[in-house]
Scaffold this active site. Structure first.
Site, PDB file in Angstrom:
ATOM      1  CG  HIS A  12      43.799 122.280  -9.307  1.00 16.51           C
ATOM      2  ND1 HIS A  12      42.608 122.533  -8.665  1.00 16.51           N
ATOM      3  CD2 HIS A  12      43.994 123.313 -10.155  1.00 16.51           C
ATOM      4  CE1 HIS A  12      42.086 123.669  -9.118  1.00 16.51           C
ATOM      5  NE2 HIS A  12      42.916 124.144 -10.028  1.00 16.51           N
ATOM      6  CE1 TYR A  35      34.468 115.089  -8.392  1.00 11.78           C
ATOM      7  CE2 TYR A  35      36.396 116.324  -7.658  1.00 11.78           C
ATOM      8  CZ  TYR A  35      35.708 115.648  -8.650  1.00 11.78           C
ATOM      9  OH  TYR A  35      36.256 115.540  -9.893  1.00 11.78           O
ATOM     10  N   PRO A  89      30.991 111.570 -15.330  1.00 13.89           N
ATOM     11  CG  PRO A  89      29.809 113.579 -15.334  1.00 13.89           C
ATOM     12  CD  PRO A  89      29.646 112.112 -15.595  1.00 13.89           C
ATOM     13  CE  LYS A 116      40.365 108.818 -13.481  1.00 14.99           C
ATOM     14  NZ  LYS A 116      41.692 109.396 -13.332  1.00 14.99           N
ATOM     15  CE1 TYR A 135      39.054 113.608  -9.572  1.00 10.75           C
ATOM     16  CE2 TYR A 135      41.034 114.952  -9.640  1.00 10.75           C
ATOM     17  CZ  TYR A 135      39.671 114.824  -9.777  1.00 10.75           C
ATOM     18  OH  TYR A 135      38.921 115.928 -10.146  1.00 10.75           O
TER      19      TYR A 135
END
Length: 392
Positions: free
Chosen positions: A72, A200, A291, A295, A383
């Site tokens: 991604h 998100y 979550p 990580k 990220y």
């Protein structure tokens, strides 16, 4: 019985440590209280950071990952019904890969068994002893019911948040913890993902996340109260709520059979130091992150990379500097991940108290992040995963 490193726990931390040690010529025994079938099927995290993927490739574990993993190059922040793309690769030159934790575990188990190395499932009554000596011991009962004692040079506690290793040295640890006033209702659905990337979503009714495990399986989450009974969420209600929270122009949520569902409370947790005597804690045994930042498994892999390097130096030269620095080295990365995960969580989840001031702050942060290349770059580099040796 005798080995150099006794490893308690056959999750990603314990199995990856055993793999790295084997490549360095160091003997280890892995002990796990669950069955192989259970370990290989328990669904956990699914996002691999760029450094994690590179390590799996470097150590010969990426054949299935490269064939089945989903790279991604970005994800969406969705609020006010509009997507704001975080262009991970454009901003950092790196990407993430969606590949389930259980798939990483399968690959590690297969590699260990193919090499004929010690891996014992369904052990019980595990306890650790003589941690302050140069011959620590693990006592346990094997799957046949026989009592065993494993003498080691080092013990690695990779047995998760509810394992026995951290409680065994609890008096020597300082614990930092935050429990959040919400949980995630997670579902695994037999349906193609509704979007090519993760979403998100900040919504007035609470956070939602659109994720995936494969081109045929979707992983989705809803913010719910921490004590929410799963019985209150029949499949139809789940899909209806997901459709409401994820609604956006041009987006259609694809529903399908729900294979698994459950409610997971959210917390931040760190135990310091991550070592006591000859016992070294790694992964969830030492720290938990919400979550939201993806990580958890990646931190576990980072921990054991540091531990394996320290063990290699110790067994080859007798030098202890890297082992002595293990806790401090790991904790720098752990606290960076804790902050990032807290920040993502705080920005995207609605306060159950419904404080209007906090809600305005969240929207202000989201709008700034979406409009600022500097803010997007900071989000993206955290990220995708900071390089293993980068200052944290």
């Amino acid at each position: 019985m005798r080995t150099q490193v006794g490893i308690i726990g056959a999750g990603p931390a314990g199995l990856m440590l055993a793999h790295l040690l084997h490549r360095a010529g160091i003997e280890s025994v892995v002990l796990e209280n669950r069955s192989r079938d259970y370990v290989e099927k328990r669904v956990r995290a699914g996002v691999l950071e760029h450094p994690t993927v590179e390590l799996l490739r470097e150590t010969g574990l990426a054949e299935r990952l490269d064939a089945q993993g989903l790279p991604h190059h970005g994800f969406a922040l969705r609020f006010d019904g509009v997507d704001h793309r975080v262009a991970l690769t454009e901003l950092t030159g790196r990407e993430i890969t969606v590949y389930g934790q259980q798939e990483v575990v399968k690959d590690l188990i297969a590699a260990r068994l193919a090499a004929g190395l010690a891996l014992e499932f369904e052990v019980t009554g595990v306890s650790v002893h003589d941690l302050d000596s140069d011959r620590p011991r693990i006592a346990y009962t094997d799957s046949s019911g026989a009592a065993r004692t494993l003498e080691c040079d080092i013990i690695a506690g990779c047995d998760g948040f509810h394992g026995i290793c951290r409680p065994a040295v609890a008096d020597a640890l300082t614990v930092f913890e935050r429990v959040y006033p919400f949980a995630w209702l997670g579902v695994l659905a037999q349906t193609p993902p509704s979007h090519e990337e993760l979403i998100y979503c900040y919504h007035d009714r609470g956070f939602a996340l659109h994720s995936m495990r494969s081109p045929e399986v979707t992983r989705l989450y809803l913010q719910v109260p921490p004590d929410e009974p799963i019985e209150r969420w029949p499949d139809d209600r789940i899909w209806e709520e997901l459709g409401t929270r994820l609604a956006a122009d041009g987006f259609t949520l694809t529903s399908g059979p729900i294979m698994e569902k459950g409610v997971t409370p959210m917390r931040s947790f760190v135990a310091e130091p991550m070592r006591h005597g000859r016992l070294f804690l790694a992964g969830d045994a030492a720290h938990i992150v919400p979550p939201t930042g993806a990580k958890g498994m990646n931190l576990a892999i980072a921990d054991v990379r540091v531990l394996a390097a320290g063990a290699a130096a110790y067994f080859s030269t007798g030098r202890t500097e890297l082992l002595d620095a293990y806790s401090d080295t790991c904790l720098r990365r752990v606290w960076r991940a804790e902050h990032f995960s807290w920040w993502m969580t705080s920005m995207l989840h609605r306060d159950p108290a419904g404080d209007p001031f906090d809600q305005r702050l969240q929207l202000s942060q989201l709008r700034y992040t979406a409009a600022s290349r500097a803010a997007l770059t900071s989000l993206a580099e955290n990220y995708v995963g900071l390089p293993f040796d980068a200052p944290s």
